[in-house]
Design an enzyme around this catalytic site. Structure first.
Site, PDB file in Angstrom:
ATOM      1  N   LYS A  88      32.903  26.381 -17.066  1.00 53.67           N
ATOM      2  CA  LYS A  88      32.995  26.090 -15.630  1.00 53.67           C
ATOM      3  C   LYS A  88      34.121  25.081 -15.414  1.00 53.67           C
ATOM      4  O   LYS A  88      34.037  23.942 -15.877  1.00 53.67           O
ATOM      5  CB  LYS A  88      31.644  25.524 -15.185  1.00 53.67           C
ATOM      6  CG  LYS A  88      31.312  25.718 -13.728  1.00 53.67           C
ATOM      7  CD  LYS A  88      29.838  25.374 -13.533  1.00 53.67           C
ATOM      8  CE  LYS A  88      29.484  25.193 -12.106  1.00 53.67           C
ATOM      9  NZ  LYS A  88      28.119  24.668 -11.958  1.00 53.67           N
TER      10      LYS A  88
HETATM   11  C1  E4P Z   1      26.806  25.484  -8.913  1.00 53.77           C
HETATM   12  O1  E4P Z   1      27.181  26.097  -9.877  1.00 53.77           O
HETATM   13  C2  E4P Z   1      26.621  24.042  -8.856  1.00 53.77           C
HETATM   14  O2  E4P Z   1      26.086  23.581 -10.066  1.00 53.77           O
HETATM   15  C3  E4P Z   1      25.715  23.591  -7.781  1.00 53.77           C
HETATM   16  O3  E4P Z   1      25.248  24.591  -6.957  1.00 53.77           O
HETATM   17  C4  E4P Z   1      26.327  22.423  -7.095  1.00 53.77           C
HETATM   18  O4  E4P Z   1      25.634  22.003  -6.009  1.00 53.77           O
HETATM   19  P1  E4P Z   1      24.495  20.919  -5.956  1.00 53.77           P
HETATM   20  O5  E4P Z   1      24.488  20.122  -7.231  1.00 53.77           O
HETATM   21  O6  E4P Z   1      24.807  20.092  -4.768  1.00 53.77           O
HETATM   22  O7  E4P Z   1      23.239  21.731  -5.777  1.00 53.77           O
END
Ligand code: E4P
Length: 220
Positions: A88
């Site tokens: 990622k």
């Molecule tokens: C997505 O891959 C992210 O990890 C995630 O949805 C980020 O958002 P959040 O931590 O605010 O839920």
């Protein structure tokens, strides 16, 4: 439509795999910190849960990385831990350079922190496996997100990109359904979001009514 769990809590992931048939896992630095474990320890534990399956685990690199060579090196290091890992990378020029290099080594990338259709288009052009538009963050800022996801779906389909649209930062069941109606490939949401989305007060009320009619003495 695939459901991913957004979490680094091993017990949540194990439950969601077993009971909800989730298709993959996404993590981020916030989840890793919440797990209370070192980064490499927790991603190794998650890898064990999906070992031997086609389910992917999106593992987010150090968010301070801003150099494509470092991104490639870290992608190689992490993907050597598990074939289930998808690297990622935050949406950036360095990531756009790193993605095709990683792809040439059979290492897939999830481009995270996507907030515009053009960011997603560029990630698709260079060969990202997943693009992650953050709908919850946009809605928290009073921005409309249904047409945003529809635009990404249209771009994917207009050009036949293999990239999958992974709708992220999902906060409720309505956003999950919106993503499905728009034609997104995947949603990722936290444990409690799925728990609440799978429930409905009318279901509970209806069950209580039917229980009132049930007489076990009249079973046979
Ligand atoms: C997505 O891959 C992210 O990890 C995630 O949805 C980020 O958002 P959040 O931590 O605010 O839920």
């Amino acid at each position: 439509m695939k459901f991913f769990l957004d979490s680094a809590h091993v017990h949540e992931i194990a439950h969601a795999l077993d009971m909800w048939h989730i298709d993959g896992v996404t993590t981020n630095p916030r989840h890793v910190q919440a797990s209370g474990k070192p980064f490499l320890t927790v991603i190794r534990e998650i890898a064990q849960l999906v070992e031997g399956t086609p389910k992917t685990v999106s593992v987010e690199v150090n968010p301070y990385l801003n150099d494509w060579q470092e991104m490639v090196a870290e992608g190689e290091r992490l993907s050597a831990i598990s074939p289930n890992f998808v690297i990622k990378l935050h949406c950036s020029e360095a990531a756009f350079k790193a993605i095709p290099i990683l792809a040439s080594k059979d290492i897939n990338v999830n481009v995270t922190l996507i907030f515009s259709a053009v960011q997603a288009l560029q990630a698709m052009r260079v060969g990202a496996l997943y693009v992650s538009p953050f709908v919850g963050w946009k809605e928290a800022n009073a921005e409309e997100t249904i047409s945003f996801v529809e635009d990404l779906v249209a771009i994917r389909d207009n050009y036949g990109f293999d990239t999958e649209i992974l709708v992220a930062a999902v906060r409720n069941g309505r956003q999950i359904a919106d993503a499905a109606v728009a034609g997104a490939n995947i949603v990722t949401a936290g444990f409690s979001v799925y728990q609440e989305a799978f429930d409905h007060p009318y279901t509970r009320d209806g069950l209580a009514k039917f229980q009132g009619f049930w007489d076990q003495s009249q079973y046979e």
